[in-house]
Scaffold this motif. Structure first.
Motif, PDB file in Angstrom:
ATOM      1  N   SER A 445     122.869 -31.919  -6.680  1.00 45.74           N
ATOM      2  CA  SER A 445     121.633 -32.692  -6.512  1.00 45.74           C
ATOM      3  C   SER A 445     120.425 -32.117  -7.240  1.00 45.74           C
ATOM      4  O   SER A 445     119.453 -32.829  -7.463  1.00 45.74           O
ATOM      5  CB  SER A 445     121.298 -32.817  -5.023  1.00 45.74           C
ATOM      6  OG  SER A 445     121.119 -31.534  -4.443  1.00 45.74           O
ATOM      7  N   PHE A 446     120.441 -30.843  -7.600  1.00 43.05           N
ATOM      8  CA  PHE A 446     119.282 -30.288  -8.298  1.00 43.05           C
ATOM      9  C   PHE A 446     119.705 -29.162  -9.230  1.00 43.05           C
ATOM     10  O   PHE A 446     120.809 -28.615  -9.127  1.00 43.05           O
ATOM     11  CB  PHE A 446     118.224 -29.796  -7.305  1.00 43.05           C
ATOM     12  CG  PHE A 446     118.504 -28.435  -6.688  1.00 43.05           C
ATOM     13  CD1 PHE A 446     117.983 -27.271  -7.244  1.00 43.05           C
ATOM     14  CD2 PHE A 446     119.269 -28.327  -5.538  1.00 43.05           C
ATOM     15  CE1 PHE A 446     118.232 -26.027  -6.679  1.00 43.05           C
ATOM     16  CE2 PHE A 446     119.521 -27.087  -4.959  1.00 43.05           C
ATOM     17  CZ  PHE A 446     119.004 -25.932  -5.527  1.00 43.05           C
ATOM     18  N   ASP A 460     115.315 -32.710 -10.205  1.00 41.90           N
ATOM     19  CA  ASP A 460     115.915 -33.448  -9.101  1.00 41.90           C
ATOM     20  C   ASP A 460     116.971 -34.371  -9.702  1.00 41.90           C
ATOM     21  O   ASP A 460     116.676 -35.485 -10.138  1.00 41.90           O
ATOM     22  CB  ASP A 460     114.841 -34.250  -8.366  1.00 41.90           C
ATOM     23  CG  ASP A 460     115.403 -35.124  -7.258  1.00 41.90           C
ATOM     24  OD1 ASP A 460     116.624 -35.045  -6.994  1.00 41.90           O
ATOM     25  OD2 ASP A 460     114.618 -35.896  -6.666  1.00 41.90           O
ATOM     26  N   LEU A 480     113.071 -26.373  -3.435  1.00 37.29           N
ATOM     27  CA  LEU A 480     114.280 -26.189  -4.226  1.00 37.29           C
ATOM     28  C   LEU A 480     114.236 -24.891  -5.021  1.00 37.29           C
ATOM     29  O   LEU A 480     115.279 -24.266  -5.251  1.00 37.29           O
ATOM     30  CB  LEU A 480     114.472 -27.381  -5.161  1.00 37.29           C
ATOM     31  CG  LEU A 480     114.745 -28.726  -4.481  1.00 37.29           C
ATOM     32  CD1 LEU A 480     114.862 -29.836  -5.520  1.00 37.29           C
ATOM     33  CD2 LEU A 480     116.008 -28.666  -3.627  1.00 37.29           C
TER      34      LEU A 480
END
Length: 520
Positions: A445-446, A460, A480
């Protein structure tokens, strides 16, 4: 053949055993998202057919680039913070065992067709040794049957013997491609190409090799630059329209590292008889180069098919493990770049196909896998001695059709952009060489990109799969960033050098895990 049980050591080889043959093929600069069975710019029927009888790893990533660092990880099973081959020409520490060295005690004599881009440890050499300051040397454990480096001497000799007017011998393979204008087919016939020549050497070796089992490392340089191909292969390719290619935009304010590459990359490093900044190339230039890139992929596939057919003719196919992978990817104008630079998936995502006779066929694996996983996988497949210092994880569970529930959920790689010969990056950024690097954590996801001094990058990937927007300064980005730093730190702690720390002497005995050191 049946698959060995993980952790079981196979007894020493005998003259009448049925140890499998190994054909380990690498392709240079082949993007993972253009791999067989994914988005393709050129026909790859032979690799597509291989996938029907093999396991394809769709989320496979290298741990470093360019070529030397990528191949060091591939052949040692180590992260770059351990093997420390950080640029082309960085020496490989002689303490680290290569896959070829590991195979030799099992009775294999690994042979090389192509190159490994390995600089030998200078501490083991004298300055009059041919391996001294030779960044295109041979990885320990291999015997070169056809060494084909940038000088391309065997291929050029073959061309001259066939009447091709090669005039600039000092320019090596680049000089051959410079004989035709930009955008034109090469002056060399398809049957006389570099890829065809190297394949012919392998076919001759297989025909004359009476010593089984074989362990062949076939290292094709295509589709690496120069991006130029013969008319036969150009005719097979259909490149998508520029507007349909996802990452052509570069962003309004590029990161300092991307800005550096925009200022320094020139088309002359990637295609014959053209110059100018890469990031301002015209759409026609981009299409022409992409066309050649796709044609080179199609050509490599054709010649891999010739090797496969020859194995079947010689009745060797059913006892041969086949690995097809890449060293690193290619930006191909994504983000205004060419080559293998920056932190984007285009540079790190590579193909991997493993075919083991008797294993479950036609599998597509979408778990994260890494180049360093190949070494421990072949340790298991061939019954080699284990090595406690390896960083990769065996892919045997996937080959057996039983993905482990606790498999990794991210991949790591790094890119060192120092330039010890010219100090270009060092002067541009005002940094010492050891701080010219970045380290990537990529989850589903990142993506977190850590720089020692330059600004961090966070993408992202759920909402920005093209990696265009840096959210490092947002609240989500800060969260993150913390997670990425923690993941990176934990990886480094978990994968410290265990060559000696895995052992402890007490009362006249060593406790812990035994360690294998390189032999021959």
């Amino acid at each position: 053949m049946s698959l060995p049980v993980k952790g079981t050591l196979v007894p020493p080889a005998t003259t009448d055993d049925k140890r499998p043959n190994v054909l380990f093929i690498t392709v240079d600069q082949w993007r993972g998202d253009l791999a067989p069975r994914q988005n393709q710019w050129g026909p790859t029927p032979n690799l597509n057919d291989l996938c029907n009888n093999a396991t394809r790893f769709a989320q496979h990533y290298t741990q470093a680039y360019p070529c030397g660092p990528a191949r060091a990880g591939l052949l040692t099973g180590l992260y770059p913070h351990k093997h420390r081959v950080v640029q082309n020409g960085s020496p490989l520490d002689a303490h680290y065992r290569t896959l070829a060295q590991a195979a030799r005690p099992r009775g294999y004599r690994p042979v090389l067709f192509g190159y490994t881009d390995t600089q030998a440890d200078p501490r083991t050499l004298t300055q009059d040794d041919p391996a001294w300051a030779n960044e295109e040397g041979i990885a320990p454990g291999f015997t070169a049957k056809c060494l084909l480096t940038a000088s391309a001497k065997p291929w050029i000799a073959d061309l001259i013997s066939k009447g091709h007017p090669v005039t600039d011998l000092q320019a090596g393979r680049d000089g051959v491609y410079q004989m035709a204008p930009f955008g034109a087919p090469t002056c060399i016939k398809a049957e006389d190409s570099e890829t065809a020549f190297l394949t012919n050497q392998v076919l001759d070796y297989l025909s004359s090799n009476n010593q089984e089992p074989f362990f062949i490392h076939l290292s094709y340089i295509a589709p690496h630059p120069p991006f130029a191909a013969s008319q036969e292969w150009l005719n097979t390719v259909s490149v998508p329209d520029i507007a349909s290619i996802k990452n052509t935009k570069t962003g309004a304010t590029p990161h300092p590292l991307i800005d550096f590459h925009h200022r320094t990359q020139n088309l002359s490093s990637f295609a014959p008889n053209i110059s100018g900044p890469v990031h301002t190339a015209t759409d026609q230039t981009k299409t022409t180069i992409r066309h050649a890139y796709g044609a080179l992929m199609a050509e490599v596939d054709h010649h891999i098919g010739r090797v496969f057919d020859h194995l079947k003719t010689l009745n060797l196919w059913e006892n041969t493990i086949i690995v097809v992978s890449g060293d690193h990817g290619e930006q191909m104008f994504d983000h205004g770049l060419l080559g293998k630079v920056g932190w984007h998936d285009a540079a790190a995502h590579v193909p991997l196909i493993i075919r083991v006779p008797g294993a479950k066929p036609a599998q597509s694996i979408h778990h994260f896998t890494q180049s360093i996983d190949l070494f421990p996988t072949l340790v298991d497949l061939l019954g080699l001695e284990t090595d406690v210092n390896l960083d990769g994880k065996s892919l045997m569970p996937f080959l057996n059709g039983a993905p482990p529930p606790d498999w990794r959920d991210c991949v790591f790689w790094s890119h060192d952009f120092r330039d010890l010969a010219n100090l270009g990056a060092e002067r541009y950024f005002g940094l010492p060489s050891q701080l010219c690097n970045c380290h990537v954590v990529r989850t589903g996801s990142f993506k977190y990109v850590h720089f020692p001094t330059l600004p961090p990058v966070i993408h992202d990937l759920s909402n920005d799969p093209g990696e265009h927007i840096n959210i490092a300064q947002t609240s989500l980005g800060q969260s993150l960033r913390f997670e990425g730093m923690e993941r990176l730190l934990n990886m480094r702690i978990t994968h410290e050098n265990e060559i000696l720390s895995c052992m402890q002497a007490q009362n006249g005995h060593f406790h812990g895990k035994s360690q294998n050191w390189p032999t021959g």
